[in-house]
Design a protein around this motif. Structure first.
Motif, short mmCIF file in Angstrom:
data_model
loop_
_atom_site.label_atom_id
_atom_site.label_comp_id
_atom_site.label_asym_id
_atom_site.label_seq_id
_atom_site.Cartn_x
_atom_site.Cartn_y
_atom_site.Cartn_z
N ALA A 71 1.03 -0.90 -0.08
CA ALA A 71 -0.26 -0.03 -0.06
C ALA A 71 1.05 1.14 0.11
CB ALA A 71 -0.17 -0.06 0.92
N PRO A 72 0.45 1.95 -0.64
CA PRO A 72 1.87 3.16 -1.10
C PRO A 72 1.06 4.35 0.26
CG PRO A 72 -0.50 3.43 -2.87
CD PRO A 72 -0.51 1.75 -1.93
N ALA A 73 2.27 4.62 0.62
CA ALA A 73 2.14 5.49 1.74
C ALA A 73 1.54 7.09 1.14
CB ALA A 73 3.21 6.43 2.34
N PRO A 74 1.09 7.83 2.30
CA PRO A 74 0.30 8.81 1.74
C PRO A 74 1.53 10.29 1.33
CG PRO A 74 -0.74 8.05 4.06
CD PRO A 74 0.68 7.40 3.53
N ALA A 75 0.57 11.16 0.21
CA ALA A 75 1.69 11.56 0.09
C ALA A 75 2.40 12.56 0.80
CB ALA A 75 0.93 12.77 -1.53
N GLY A 76 3.38 12.51 0.82
CA GLY A 76 4.07 13.75 2.12
C GLY A 76 4.70 12.84 3.21
N ILE A 77 3.80 12.05 3.34
CA ILE A 77 4.48 11.57 5.20
C ILE A 77 5.38 10.20 4.98
CG2 ILE A 77 3.52 10.22 7.01
CD1 ILE A 77 0.61 12.26 5.82
N THR A 78 6.49 10.59 4.86
CA THR A 78 7.33 8.87 5.03
C THR A 78 8.25 8.93 5.98
OG1 THR A 78 8.13 9.92 2.52
CG2 THR A 78 9.69 8.59 3.72
N PRO A 79 7.60 7.88 7.01
CA PRO A 79 8.43 7.42 8.17
C PRO A 79 10.05 6.65 7.94
CG PRO A 79 6.53 6.38 7.85
CD PRO A 79 6.44 7.00 6.29
N VAL A 80 10.41 7.01 9.09
CA VAL A 80 11.89 6.84 8.99
C VAL A 80 12.24 5.76 9.91
CG1 VAL A 80 14.42 8.07 8.97
CG2 VAL A 80 12.45 8.90 7.76
N ILE A 81 13.05 5.33 9.99
CA ILE A 81 13.94 3.97 11.01
C ILE A 81 15.11 4.67 10.86
CG2 ILE A 81 14.62 1.74 11.58
CD1 ILE A 81 12.20 0.61 10.31
N ARG A 82 15.79 4.94 12.56
CA ARG A 82 17.20 5.52 12.11
C ARG A 82 17.19 5.27 13.94
NH1 ARG A 82 15.29 11.49 14.19
NH2 ARG A 82 14.85 10.90 17.13
N SER A 83 19.26 4.69 13.30
CA SER A 83 20.33 4.17 15.26
C SER A 83 20.12 5.25 15.64
CB SER A 83 20.57 2.47 14.41
OG SER A 83 21.79 3.60 13.28
N GLY A 84 20.86 5.59 16.52
CA GLY A 84 21.96 6.14 17.37
C GLY A 84 23.37 5.49 17.38
N LYS A 85 24.30 6.25 17.95
CA LYS A 85 24.95 6.02 17.51
C LYS A 85 25.22 4.81 19.04
CE LYS A 85 28.05 10.05 16.23
NZ LYS A 85 28.36 11.32 16.46
N GLU A 86 26.57 3.99 19.66
CA GLU A 86 26.68 3.00 20.42
C GLU A 86 26.62 4.13 21.92
OE1 GLU A 86 29.20 -0.79 20.47
OE2 GLU A 86 30.44 1.14 21.90
N GLN A 87 26.04 4.03 22.92
CA GLN A 87 26.72 4.62 24.35
C GLN A 87 26.33 3.49 25.03
OE1 GLN A 87 22.93 7.35 24.27
NE2 GLN A 87 22.83 7.06 21.86
N ARG A 88 26.24 4.32 26.61
CA ARG A 88 26.48 3.49 27.44
C ARG A 88 24.98 3.84 28.21
NH1 ARG A 88 28.87 -0.08 29.34
NH2 ARG A 88 29.09 -0.08 31.31
N LEU A 89 23.87 2.42 28.46
CA LEU A 89 22.30 3.38 28.52
C LEU A 89 22.71 2.71 30.66
CD1 LEU A 89 19.59 4.05 28.19
CD2 LEU A 89 19.64 1.38 27.63
N MET A 90 22.08 3.40 31.02
CA MET A 90 21.10 3.08 32.73
C MET A 90 20.32 2.26 32.67
SD MET A 90 21.70 5.04 36.19
CE MET A 90 23.18 5.64 36.00
N THR A 91 20.20 0.89 32.89
CA THR A 91 18.84 0.48 33.22
C THR A 91 18.98 -0.12 34.46
OG1 THR A 91 20.08 -2.24 32.26
CG2 THR A 91 19.11 -0.50 31.15
N LEU A 92 17.67 -0.97 34.74
CA LEU A 92 17.26 -1.20 35.64
C LEU A 92 18.08 -2.81 36.28
CD1 LEU A 92 13.62 -1.47 35.33
CD2 LEU A 92 14.71 -0.19 37.58
N ALA A 93 18.93 -2.89 35.08
CA ALA A 93 19.95 -4.04 35.10
C ALA A 93 21.54 -3.63 35.43
CB ALA A 93 19.60 -5.12 34.05
N GLY A 94 21.65 -1.72 36.16
CA GLY A 94 22.73 -1.56 35.57
C GLY A 94 23.17 -0.74 34.50
N THR A 95 24.36 -0.42 33.82
CA THR A 95 24.61 -0.13 32.91
C THR A 95 25.43 -0.90 31.59
OG1 THR A 95 25.36 1.97 34.09
CG2 THR A 95 26.34 2.61 31.81
N VAL A 96 24.70 -0.47 30.47
CA VAL A 96 25.03 -1.25 29.41
C VAL A 96 25.62 -0.42 28.29
CG1 VAL A 96 24.27 -3.61 30.39
CG2 VAL A 96 23.48 -1.75 28.45
N THR A 97 26.26 -1.06 27.79
CA THR A 97 26.83 -0.28 26.60
C THR A 97 25.62 -1.07 25.55
OG1 THR A 97 29.26 -0.38 26.31
CG2 THR A 97 28.58 -0.29 24.34
#
Length: 271
Positions: free
Chosen positions: A154-180
């Motif tokens: 199904a074609p996306a509506p004109a002018g509306i284009t969702p994007v998938i993007r990734s960020g840089k590898e980084q240290r993240l604080m979680t409930l289980a501790g900090t991980v890369t």
């Protein structure tokens, strides 16, 4: 491979026409720095927050290995769900013998299955009941795949284009501790629809955290390790098995069970 599966999961969640910049490349670069195949002893517990009182925990662990009935290498995987992170009085326990192929655990190749509930002792599924459940799961996946294929055409509506993007590898604080970790996002008109954090440090699924900001739903790793032991109390060999006529009714409705427990707690706290 698992990193690509998470990217695939994001693609499924994205509307038709989503563009894919080098998100997969950044993710694979991160995973190539030290990820390993799942081993006996690996485990991880996640916290699911559906808003309000809808909070429960899910634990996955690899607790043994042997050959299955077809002679394939296989591992015993235990799954538990409950309202306590340590799985005190779990709402559900499951143990299954799953074939593995190289580094991957083949969850579509289950040869034995045991199910236990909050009030029921664990029982093994009979051959017929297991085949019935696996067939229903395969049919559901096929229907979902057909629906995704139809949406993709199904074609996306004109002018509306969702994007998938990734960020840089980084240290993240979680409930289980900090991980890369590396974040991967689905963005629609400048708004993040879904965000998944992936890390080579988390065993089994490599999933750190998943967020759906619009509805305030999240899933986050709470604990993980490499020392898992079998926890399900196995039934004796001559115990009755789950037969075909009960196969659909044995698996509990975890959401309903969690709601019932929360309602009971509220009634006990109310003076």
């Amino acid at each position: 491979m698992r990193a690509l599966l998470w990217v695939a999961a994001l693609l499924v969640a994205a509307p038709a026409g989503a563009q894919m910049p080098p998100a997969a490349r950044a993710l694979m670069q991160h995973m190539s720095k030290g990820t390993r195949a799942a081993k006996v002893g690996d485990w991880a517990t996640y916290r699911f927050d559906g808003g309000g009182l809808r909070v429960f925990y899910w634990r996955t662990a690899v607790v043994g290995e042997e050959k299955d009935k077809s002679g394939r290498d296989a591992v015993w995987v235990e799954l538990e769900a409950g309202t306590h992170p340590a799985m005190k009085s779990p709402l559900m326990q499951m143990r299954m013998l799953v074939a593995r192929e190289g580094d991957e655990i083949r969850y579509d190749a289950i040869s034995r299955l045991f199910i236990g509930g909050p009030f029921d002792r664990p029982q093994e599924y009979s051959k017929e009941a297991l085949e019935h459940v696996l067939k229903e799961e395969k049919d559901a996946q096929a229907q979902a795949q057909q629906a995704r294929a139809a949406d993709a055409k199904a074609p996306a509506p004109a002018g509306i284009t969702p994007v998938i993007r990734s960020g840089k590898e980084q240290r993240l604080m979680t409930l289980a501790g900090t991980v890369t970790a590396v974040p991967v996002e689905v963005v629609f008109k400048g708004t993040v629809i879904k965000r998944i954090w992936v890390s080579r440090e988390i065993p089994l699924m490599n999933l750190v955290k998943m967020e759906i900001p619009g509805i305030a739903h999240s899933m986050e790793v709470v604990e993980y390790g490499i020392d898992a032991k079998p926890r399900m109390v196995m039934p004796p060999p001559d115990a009755p098995k789950v037969r075909l006529e009960y196969a659909d009714s044995v698996l509990p409705d975890l959401g309903a069970a969690a709601d019932a427990e929360a309602a009971q707690k509220d009634s006990e706290d109310t003076p």
